[in-house]
Design an enzyme around this catalytic site. Structure first.
Site, PDB file in Angstrom:
ATOM      1  CE  LYS A 129      -2.219   3.305   2.666  1.00 57.43           C
ATOM      2  NZ  LYS A 129      -1.738   4.145   3.791  1.00 57.43           N
ATOM      3  CG  ASP A 147      -6.841   3.058   3.316  1.00 57.19           C
ATOM      4  OD1 ASP A 147      -7.957   2.738   2.843  1.00 57.19           O
ATOM      5  OD2 ASP A 147      -6.545   4.233   3.601  1.00 57.19           O
TER       6      ASP A 147
END
Length: 217
Positions: A129, A147
């Site tokens: 991420k 996320d």
């Protein structure tokens, strides 16, 4: 909780409609973390794990005043870094990772932040991420960082029933055109904060969920 639509065609149609609404609400997508280059963005994104962007932007001026490049950061003691970021969650681990990745950038990349997912995820504390945020927001590489907030909204909007963020990422990549990925992930984050929070969600004040509930999306 919104049921995931059964067919990809139905999910694609809803994604298109949601995308149009997101474009209307957020025609521009400014990067929420203050930074001046790839390195300061990388550090800021690393700090943002389990910490608000607002808090990170309060912390980084003092940190970057001491060191805003890997060479200066590597010369600091871990304790100095930790003290500067102490109000961020997981400060001890983040300080060690910032120090270690700075050394690795010097040793393997001549002090430059690399522009590939494979290279970025070799850096201490940099997961998929974080790497994708840097790729999308600095290098303009089409990416869809997911996320827990985006994962939650994808499920709430019936776009994915994935049990983990990695699969949610794949689902969203398949639904949204690649040319929109960099904007979409920020738009979804902005929308979630303003209209579709995890707690205290008000259906009447959430245009997307309200339209889904009414069968309009």
């Amino acid at each position: 909780m919104t049921k995931t639509l059964r067919t990809k065609k139905a999910r694609s149609a809803r994604a298109d409609a949601i995308g149009a609404l997101l474009d209307e609400y957020y025609p521009t997508t400014p990067v929420p973390l203050d930074h001046s280059d790839a390195y300061t963005l990388l550090v800021a994104v690393l700090l943002s794990a389990q910490c608000t962007d607002k808090r990170v932007n309060m912390v980084t001026p003092d940190l970057f005043a001491m060191a805003d490049n890997p060479f200066d950061m590597a010369r600091l003691q871990v304790d100095q870094i930790q003290h500067a970021i102490r109000s961020c969650g997981l400060a001890p681990t983040k300080a060690k990772n910032i120090h270690a990745l700075s050394h690795l950038l010097i040793e393997e990349f001549d002090g430059e932040v690399p522009g590939t997912l494979k290279e970025l995820t070799k850096l201490p504390g940099v997961g998929r991420k974080t790497a994708q945020v840097v790729l999308s927001q600095w290098f303009d590489v089409p990416s869809f960082p997911v996320d827990t907030h985006i994962h939650r909204l994808a499920e709430r909007w019936g776009l994915s029933k994935a049990k983990n963020v990695r699969q949610t990422e794949e689902d969203l990549r398949a639904l949204f055109p690649e040319s929109t990925w960099n904007a979409r992930h920020l738009q979804i984050i902005f929308y979630g904060r303003e209209y579709c929070p995890a707690r205290g969600h008000d259906l009447a004040s959430c245009p997307i969920c309200k339209a889904i509930e009414a069968g309009e999306l």
